[in-house]
Design a protein around this motif. Structure first.
Motif, PDB file in Angstrom:
ATOM      1  N   CYS A  88      -1.402  -0.643 -31.638  1.00 29.19           N
ATOM      2  CA  CYS A  88      -2.478  -1.370 -31.917  1.00 29.19           C
ATOM      3  C   CYS A  88      -3.256  -0.962 -33.301  1.00 29.19           C
ATOM      4  CB  CYS A  88      -3.530  -2.237 -30.881  1.00 29.19           C
ATOM      5  SG  CYS A  88      -4.707  -0.886 -30.442  1.00 29.19           S
ATOM      6  N   PHE A  89      -3.811  -1.867 -34.086  1.00 28.92           N
ATOM      7  CA  PHE A  89      -4.649  -1.697 -34.994  1.00 28.92           C
ATOM      8  C   PHE A  89      -5.706  -2.562 -35.005  1.00 28.92           C
ATOM      9  CE2 PHE A  89      -5.939  -2.388 -39.584  1.00 28.92           C
ATOM     10  CZ  PHE A  89      -6.684  -1.187 -39.743  1.00 28.92           C
ATOM     11  N   VAL A  90      -6.846  -2.123 -35.096  1.00 34.87           N
ATOM     12  CA  VAL A  90      -8.231  -3.070 -34.992  1.00 34.87           C
ATOM     13  C   VAL A  90      -9.064  -2.496 -36.282  1.00 34.87           C
ATOM     14  CG1 VAL A  90     -10.043  -3.918 -33.831  1.00 34.87           C
ATOM     15  CG2 VAL A  90      -7.904  -3.419 -32.493  1.00 34.87           C
ATOM     16  N   GLN A  91      -9.709  -3.720 -36.914  1.00 30.62           N
ATOM     17  CA  GLN A  91     -10.532  -3.314 -38.061  1.00 30.62           C
ATOM     18  C   GLN A  91     -11.671  -4.337 -37.746  1.00 30.62           C
ATOM     19  OE1 GLN A  91      -9.461  -3.764 -42.090  1.00 30.62           O
ATOM     20  NE2 GLN A  91     -10.767  -2.281 -42.759  1.00 30.62           N
ATOM     21  N   TRP A 111     -14.145   0.208 -26.000  1.00 31.62           N
ATOM     22  CA  TRP A 111     -13.719  -1.165 -26.089  1.00 31.62           C
ATOM     23  C   TRP A 111     -12.287  -1.254 -25.588  1.00 31.62           C
ATOM     24  CZ3 TRP A 111     -15.214  -1.438 -31.758  1.00 31.62           C
ATOM     25  CH2 TRP A 111     -16.612  -1.605 -31.562  1.00 31.62           C
ATOM     26  N   LEU A 112     -11.304  -0.339 -26.056  1.00 33.15           N
ATOM     27  CA  LEU A 112     -10.096  -0.537 -25.654  1.00 33.15           C
ATOM     28  C   LEU A 112      -9.845   0.064 -24.157  1.00 33.15           C
ATOM     29  CD1 LEU A 112      -6.396  -0.503 -26.160  1.00 33.15           C
ATOM     30  CD2 LEU A 112      -6.751   1.482 -26.923  1.00 33.15           C
ATOM     31  N   THR A 113     -10.245   1.168 -23.616  1.00 35.64           N
ATOM     32  CA  THR A 113     -10.131   1.569 -22.523  1.00 35.64           C
ATOM     33  C   THR A 113     -10.535   0.453 -21.380  1.00 35.64           C
ATOM     34  OG1 THR A 113     -12.000   2.778 -22.268  1.00 35.64           O
ATOM     35  CG2 THR A 113     -10.086   4.050 -22.942  1.00 35.64           C
ATOM     36  N   GLU A 114     -11.828   0.008 -21.728  1.00 32.47           N
ATOM     37  CA  GLU A 114     -12.439  -0.936 -20.833  1.00 32.47           C
ATOM     38  C   GLU A 114     -11.374  -2.309 -20.553  1.00 32.47           C
ATOM     39  OE1 GLU A 114     -16.452  -1.619 -21.630  1.00 32.47           O
ATOM     40  OE2 GLU A 114     -17.131   0.708 -21.065  1.00 32.47           O
ATOM     41  N   GLY A 127      -3.044   7.057 -26.252  1.00 28.60           N
ATOM     42  CA  GLY A 127      -3.907   7.943 -27.435  1.00 28.60           C
ATOM     43  C   GLY A 127      -4.228   7.091 -28.566  1.00 28.60           C
ATOM     44  N   GLY A 128      -5.059   7.787 -29.285  1.00 33.53           N
ATOM     45  CA  GLY A 128      -5.367   6.985 -30.422  1.00 33.53           C
ATOM     46  C   GLY A 128      -6.508   7.556 -31.357  1.00 33.53           C
ATOM     47  N   THR A 129      -6.974   6.998 -32.480  1.00 30.94           N
ATOM     48  CA  THR A 129      -8.183   7.268 -33.186  1.00 30.94           C
ATOM     49  C   THR A 129      -9.083   6.197 -33.435  1.00 30.94           C
ATOM     50  OG1 THR A 129      -7.123   6.915 -35.316  1.00 30.94           O
ATOM     51  CG2 THR A 129      -6.647   9.113 -34.244  1.00 30.94           C
ATOM     52  N   VAL A 130     -10.386   6.508 -33.680  1.00 27.12           N
ATOM     53  CA  VAL A 130     -11.262   5.780 -34.103  1.00 27.12           C
ATOM     54  C   VAL A 130     -11.894   6.212 -35.220  1.00 27.12           C
ATOM     55  CG1 VAL A 130     -13.438   4.257 -33.342  1.00 27.12           C
ATOM     56  CG2 VAL A 130     -11.900   4.672 -31.718  1.00 27.12           C
ATOM     57  N   THR A 131     -11.882   5.369 -36.268  1.00 26.15           N
ATOM     58  CA  THR A 131     -12.565   5.843 -37.761  1.00 26.15           C
ATOM     59  C   THR A 131     -13.365   4.865 -38.210  1.00 26.15           C
ATOM     60  OG1 THR A 131     -10.059   6.892 -38.131  1.00 26.15           O
ATOM     61  CG2 THR A 131     -11.433   6.671 -39.888  1.00 26.15           C
ATOM     62  N   GLN A 132     -14.397   5.667 -38.875  1.00 29.18           N
ATOM     63  CA  GLN A 132     -15.396   5.004 -39.764  1.00 29.18           C
ATOM     64  C   GLN A 132     -15.110   4.993 -41.074  1.00 29.18           C
ATOM     65  OE1 GLN A 132     -19.703   5.288 -38.763  1.00 29.18           O
ATOM     66  NE2 GLN A 132     -18.978   6.399 -37.176  1.00 29.18           N
ATOM     67  N   ALA A 154      -4.288   2.507 -31.828  1.00 30.92           N
ATOM     68  CA  ALA A 154      -3.942   3.393 -30.299  1.00 30.92           C
ATOM     69  C   ALA A 154      -2.369   2.869 -30.132  1.00 30.92           C
ATOM     70  CB  ALA A 154      -5.003   2.950 -29.505  1.00 30.92           C
ATOM     71  N   SER A 155      -2.063   3.486 -29.481  1.00 31.51           N
ATOM     72  CA  SER A 155      -0.813   3.161 -28.660  1.00 31.51           C
ATOM     73  C   SER A 155      -0.684   3.659 -27.104  1.00 31.51           C
ATOM     74  CB  SER A 155       0.653   3.786 -29.433  1.00 31.51           C
ATOM     75  OG  SER A 155       0.435   5.304 -29.396  1.00 31.51           O
ATOM     76  N   TRP A 156       0.159   2.826 -26.375  1.00 31.42           N
ATOM     77  CA  TRP A 156       0.113   3.295 -25.065  1.00 31.42           C
ATOM     78  C   TRP A 156       1.584   2.415 -24.385  1.00 31.42           C
ATOM     79  CZ3 TRP A 156      -2.833  -0.487 -26.904  1.00 31.42           C
ATOM     80  CH2 TRP A 156      -2.822  -1.679 -26.565  1.00 31.42           C
ATOM     81  N   THR A 157       1.926   3.288 -23.217  1.00 29.04           N
ATOM     82  CA  THR A 157       3.372   2.673 -22.728  1.00 29.04           C
ATOM     83  C   THR A 157       2.815   1.824 -21.493  1.00 29.04           C
ATOM     84  OG1 THR A 157       4.606   4.788 -23.482  1.00 29.04           O
ATOM     85  CG2 THR A 157       5.162   3.479 -21.397  1.00 29.04           C
ATOM     86  N   PRO A 158       3.172   0.709 -21.356  1.00 30.41           N
ATOM     87  CA  PRO A 158       3.006  -0.470 -20.515  1.00 30.41           C
ATOM     88  C   PRO A 158       3.860  -0.116 -19.228  1.00 30.41           C
ATOM     89  CG  PRO A 158       4.029  -1.473 -22.159  1.00 30.41           C
ATOM     90  CD  PRO A 158       3.695  -0.154 -22.710  1.00 30.41           C
ATOM     91  N   LEU A 159       3.440  -0.439 -18.071  1.00 32.68           N
ATOM     92  CA  LEU A 159       4.276  -0.295 -17.255  1.00 32.68           C
ATOM     93  C   LEU A 159       4.923  -1.604 -16.513  1.00 32.68           C
ATOM     94  CD1 LEU A 159       2.235   2.312 -14.928  1.00 32.68           C
ATOM     95  CD2 LEU A 159       4.168   2.780 -16.432  1.00 32.68           C
ATOM     96  N   GLY A 160       6.079  -1.802 -16.334  1.00 32.49           N
ATOM     97  CA  GLY A 160       6.753  -3.108 -16.283  1.00 32.49           C
ATOM     98  C   GLY A 160       7.066  -3.928 -17.309  1.00 32.49           C
ATOM     99  N   THR A 161       7.502  -5.003 -17.352  1.00 30.82           N
ATOM    100  CA  THR A 161       7.939  -5.905 -18.212  1.00 30.82           C
ATOM    101  C   THR A 161       7.070  -7.229 -18.435  1.00 30.82           C
ATOM    102  OG1 THR A 161       9.711  -7.155 -16.871  1.00 30.82           O
ATOM    103  CG2 THR A 161      10.300  -5.330 -18.079  1.00 30.82           C
ATOM    104  N   ASP A 162       6.149  -7.412 -17.497  1.00 31.47           N
ATOM    105  CA  ASP A 162       5.138  -8.153 -17.614  1.00 31.47           C
ATOM    106  C   ASP A 162       4.234  -7.875 -18.483  1.00 31.47           C
ATOM    107  OD1 ASP A 162       3.456 -10.200 -17.775  1.00 31.47           O
ATOM    108  OD2 ASP A 162       3.548 -10.635 -15.433  1.00 31.47           O
TER     109      ASP A 162
END
Length: 193
Positions: A88-91, A111-114, A127-132, A154-162
């Motif tokens: 993901c990328f968020v601005q 914001w992401l983890t919650e 894993g990922g970064t937050v930049t101003q 950020a990027s992460w590996t989801p568990l399952g296909t749903d």
């Protein structure tokens, strides 16, 4: 007729599950062309939020936007710890009083983890970064003279296909980055007695 092989069934199921997400009204989803070289199979969508902009007004860039990309490699990749990866990328635009806030990267990451936790979106290898960032325009470049943003990658590996919970979490991430109140909560300025 195309000679391209059909996407694997688990990739098709993952995409179908992500398409079921129904975001809150302040968010606009749109399909997005995914980068083809990141994995054998890719799919993506974008989300935009701008609480100050009138519905249907497309005259300016949104205050907050992002994209979520689904990668699938049936052979798996060691770094992913699985066969799927979400990127993901968020601005989001910053308010002047937020500039230089040393806690902003920590808050941005939360914001992401919650969002993932609240959606019960099970994952590994996050894993990922937050930049101003600050950009100042000069000369004949259109747009505001100065833009100050926070960017989350950020990027992460989801568990399952749903992956519906992951798509929901991403929409909630965009809402948090945009400063939208939780669903069902009205800001004090909008309440009437």
């Amino acid at each position: 007729m195309s000679d391209a092989p059909a996407p694997p069934l688990d990739f098709q199921q993952a995409v179908t599950s992500m398409r079921t997400v129904r975001p809150r009204p302040e968010l606009a989803l749109a399909p997005l062309q995914a980068p083809p070289r990141l994995a054998p199979w890719t799919w993506a969508f974008s989300v935009e939020a701008d609480p100050a902009r009138e519905h249907g007004d497309e005259s300016d860039e949104p205050d907050t936007s992002g994209r979520l990309i689904l990668l699938h490699d049936p052979a798996g990749q060691d770094a992913w710890e699985g066969t799927f990866r979400l990127v993901c990328f968020v601005q989001a635009r910053l308010e002047p009083e937020q500039l230089g806030d040393e806690m902003l990267p920590v808050v941005g990451w939360s914001w992401l983890t919650e969002a993932l936790e609240n959606a019960d979106a099970e994952h590994v290898a996050l894993g990922g970064t937050v930049t101003q960032t600050s950009s100042v325009r000069f000369g004949d470049i259109a747009g505001p003279r100065r833009d100050d943003d926070v960017e989350l990658r950020a990027s992460w590996t989801p568990l399952g296909t749903d992956l519906s919970r992951h798509a929901e979490a991403f929409c909630n991430l965009i809402a948090s980055a945009a400063g939208l109140p939780p669903v069902g909560v009205l800001p004090l300025a909008h309440r009437t007695v």
